[in-house]
Scaffold this active site. Structure first.
Site, PDB file in Angstrom:
ATOM      1  N   GLY A  13      34.296  -1.796  57.888  1.00  0.00           N
ATOM      2  CA  GLY A  13      33.470  -2.417  57.284  1.00  0.00           C
ATOM      3  C   GLY A  13      34.130  -3.927  56.492  1.00  0.00           C
ATOM      4  O   GLY A  13      35.307  -4.192  56.865  1.00  0.00           O
ATOM      5  N   GLY A  15      32.219  -6.718  52.810  1.00  0.00           N
ATOM      6  CA  GLY A  15      31.708  -6.793  52.045  1.00  0.00           C
ATOM      7  C   GLY A  15      31.524  -7.590  51.603  1.00  0.00           C
ATOM      8  O   GLY A  15      32.297  -8.857  51.904  1.00  0.00           O
ATOM      9  N   GLY A  16      31.433  -7.934  50.140  1.00  0.00           N
ATOM     10  CA  GLY A  16      31.054  -9.483  49.286  1.00  0.00           C
ATOM     11  C   GLY A  16      32.849 -10.037  49.168  1.00  0.00           C
ATOM     12  O   GLY A  16      33.087 -11.294  49.599  1.00  0.00           O
ATOM     13  N   PHE A  17      33.737  -8.763  49.129  1.00  0.00           N
ATOM     14  CA  PHE A  17      34.940  -9.502  49.171  1.00  0.00           C
ATOM     15  C   PHE A  17      35.335  -9.765  50.289  1.00  0.00           C
ATOM     16  O   PHE A  17      35.980 -10.535  50.239  1.00  0.00           O
ATOM     17  CB  PHE A  17      35.898  -8.236  48.820  1.00  0.00           C
ATOM     18  CG  PHE A  17      37.240  -7.936  48.258  1.00  0.00           C
ATOM     19  CD1 PHE A  17      37.887  -8.242  46.898  1.00  0.00           C
ATOM     20  CD2 PHE A  17      38.463  -7.799  48.785  1.00  0.00           C
ATOM     21  CE1 PHE A  17      39.026  -8.327  46.277  1.00  0.00           C
ATOM     22  CE2 PHE A  17      39.862  -8.686  48.766  1.00  0.00           C
ATOM     23  CZ  PHE A  17      40.126  -8.264  47.796  1.00  0.00           C
ATOM     24  N   GLY A  18      35.329  -9.301  51.846  1.00  0.00           N
ATOM     25  CA  GLY A  18      35.809  -9.718  52.347  1.00  0.00           C
ATOM     26  C   GLY A  18      35.890  -8.687  54.097  1.00  0.00           C
ATOM     27  O   GLY A  18      35.444  -6.894  52.983  1.00  0.00           O
ATOM     28  N   PRO A  19      36.667  -8.078  54.807  1.00  0.00           N
ATOM     29  CA  PRO A  19      37.054  -7.475  55.006  1.00  0.00           C
ATOM     30  C   PRO A  19      37.487  -6.386  54.723  1.00  0.00           C
ATOM     31  O   PRO A  19      38.344  -5.737  54.162  1.00  0.00           O
ATOM     32  CB  PRO A  19      37.237  -7.133  56.754  1.00  0.00           C
ATOM     33  CG  PRO A  19      38.329  -9.023  56.241  1.00  0.00           C
ATOM     34  CD  PRO A  19      37.291  -9.256  55.196  1.00  0.00           C
ATOM     35  N   VAL A  20      37.431  -5.040  55.609  1.00  0.00           N
ATOM     36  CA  VAL A  20      38.156  -3.824  55.524  1.00  0.00           C
ATOM     37  C   VAL A  20      38.482  -2.980  55.908  1.00  0.00           C
ATOM     38  O   VAL A  20      38.188  -2.496  57.752  1.00  0.00           O
ATOM     39  CB  VAL A  20      37.128  -3.082  54.726  1.00  0.00           C
ATOM     40  CG1 VAL A  20      38.220  -1.345  53.927  1.00  0.00           C
ATOM     41  CG2 VAL A  20      37.072  -3.327  53.691  1.00  0.00           C
ATOM     42  N   LYS A  69      41.574  -3.621  51.647  1.00  0.00           N
ATOM     43  CA  LYS A  69      40.480  -4.762  51.647  1.00  0.00           C
ATOM     44  C   LYS A  69      41.590  -6.256  51.784  1.00  0.00           C
ATOM     45  O   LYS A  69      41.718  -6.395  50.923  1.00  0.00           O
ATOM     46  CB  LYS A  69      39.466  -4.472  50.668  1.00  0.00           C
ATOM     47  CG  LYS A  69      38.410  -3.622  49.921  1.00  0.00           C
ATOM     48  CD  LYS A  69      38.009  -2.967  48.648  1.00  0.00           C
ATOM     49  CE  LYS A  69      37.009  -4.187  48.415  1.00  0.00           C
ATOM     50  NZ  LYS A  69      36.141  -3.706  47.038  1.00  0.00           N
ATOM     51  N   ASP A  96      27.568  -3.580  39.932  1.00  0.00           N
ATOM     52  CA  ASP A  96      27.022  -3.805  40.934  1.00  0.00           C
ATOM     53  C   ASP A  96      27.033  -2.366  41.946  1.00  0.00           C
ATOM     54  O   ASP A  96      27.432  -2.050  43.021  1.00  0.00           O
ATOM     55  CB  ASP A  96      28.043  -4.464  42.163  1.00  0.00           C
ATOM     56  CG  ASP A  96      27.403  -5.146  43.138  1.00  0.00           C
ATOM     57  OD1 ASP A  96      26.101  -5.090  43.061  1.00  0.00           O
ATOM     58  OD2 ASP A  96      27.805  -5.250  43.774  1.00  0.00           O
TER      59      ASP A  96
END
Length: 389
Positions: A78, A80-85, A99, A196
């Site tokens: 996956g 998200g805003g943080f980066g890839p997982v 993460k 969030d």
């Protein structure tokens, strides 16, 4: 003449040698500076963690590198805003989710530290468990327990997978999220505002037990503090409370609004952001409000929810959802009241008032921050637009 040539050659050679030596000296200084900076970040974080009594393992980069097979594409689960997982496996056989902070992420070291410090202190069955972190060079990583069913949006908005979520499981997910949120707001050592809460930040374990994740922009309230105002509004379209999106005012009631949106999405199987109906231009909140006023709330229910279910329970959940998304924060219930209303069929529920942001998707100036993300920037506003995974 021969002597002149020798002198010229020696001079040129000396210049080359001096230039080469100078280059390597500069590179060595740069490497030492980077090492000092890396050690500084690592030591500062370690000291900060110790000051806050965090017993959190710090993983070696080589261990994470091996666990994820060098962050292979096949292990990516996956983004998200943080980066890839990435999915990984430690030498002891334990599966993990990693993460990895992206260089293009809108989040930085402060959000990274914030998530580590917050979630390391939180222990609840409806919150994702943080196993450790990794800080090395430019790498910033969070290591979590691996949850095979990924996030709720992978099920609730998928026409095939949503069939695995009959009403009983959806109701359990709703109450589980409510308990996790109550723990954050009232029952933990800290009073935490998530800021969030959304379907993609709710992970599911093997038994479809929900776990709230992603505390990068969460805020701690101290003492008797009940609300705060910020010039840097961060959140996601469709889930943000009106007072937060428009003026930066947030409180536990901001999370309650987001929870109300979640409830309506779980019941309907539809997204609030981007909701489309052939007969009107209302969003999902507006559609639910319209059906409630027309006394046909069950028309909101997902078509997959047929057969044996408690219609009264569904209607009660819709009513709770509408109570949570009311325009005025003071009209919204606290999470303790939400849980009481959900678990007691005999409890008397108030009639919901007009919800916030129900006429359609509010518009703000949109700018692209990074690939896969859209941000709205107005008076330091950072809002993530939802997109399919």
């Amino acid at each position: 003449m021969a002597m002149l040539i020798v002198v010229v050659v020696c001079t040129i050679f000396g210049m080359i040698l001096a230039g080469t030596a100078g280059y390597y000296i500069c590179q060595l200084k740069k490497a030492k500076m980077n090492a000092r900076q890396e050690n500084s970040v690592y030591n500062d974080f370690k000291e900060e963690s110790q000051d806050k009594d965090l017993e959190l393992p710090i993983f070696d980069l080589g261990t994470i590198f091996a666990a994820t097979d060098k962050f292979s594409a096949g292990n990516k689960i996956g983004e998200g805003g943080f980066g890839p997982v990435y999915k990984g496996e430690l030498p002891n056989g334990q599966e993990i989710a990693v993460k990895r902070l992206s260089q293009s992420s809108g989040q930085g070291l402060n959000e990274f530290k914030n998530e580590v410090i917050l979630i390391a202190k939180l222990q609840h069955r409806n919150l994702v468990r943080l196993l450790g972190c990794c800080i090395q060079g430019e790498e910033r990583m969070l290591i979590y327990e691996f949850l095979p069913n990924k996030s709720l949006d992978n099920f609730i908005f998928d026409q095939t997978k949503k069939k695995q979520l009959p009403w009983e499981k959806r109701f359990n997910i709703i109450t589980g999220i409510a308990r996790g949120l109550l723990y954050l707001h009232e029952d933990s050592r800290l009073r935490i505002i998530h800021r969030d809460l959304k379907v993609s930040n709710v992970l599911l374990d093997n038994e479809m037990c929900p776990k709230i994740s992603d505390f990068g922009i969460a805020r701690i309230f101290g003492g008797e503090q009940t609300e705060e105002k910020t010039r840097r509004v961060m959140g996601t379209y469709g889930y943000m409370a009106p007072e937060y999106a428009m003026s930066g005012q947030f409180s536990v009631k901001s999370d309650v609004f987001s929870f109300g949106v979640l409830v309506l999405e779980i019941i309907s199987g539809k997204k609030n952001w981007g909701f489309c109906h052939p007969e009107h231009d209302l969003n999902l909140i507006g559609h639910a409000w319209k059906l409630w006023n027309e006394q046909t709330p069950l028309d909101l229910m997902d078509n997959e929810l047929k057969g044996s279910l408690s219609k009264n329970e569904v209607v009660r959940c819709i009513q709770v959802g509408l109570l949570c998304v009311q325009q005025r924060p003071e009209d919204r219930p606290a999470m303790s009241s939400v849980i009481f209303m959900l678990s007691n069929e005999s409890a008397s529920l108030a009639e919901p008032k007009e919800p916030g942001f129900y006429m359609g998707n509010f518009s703000l100036k949109i700018e692209s921050l990074s690939s896969g993300q859209t941000s709205s920037t107005a008076n330091d506003v950072t809002i993530t637009a939802l997109s399919g995974r």
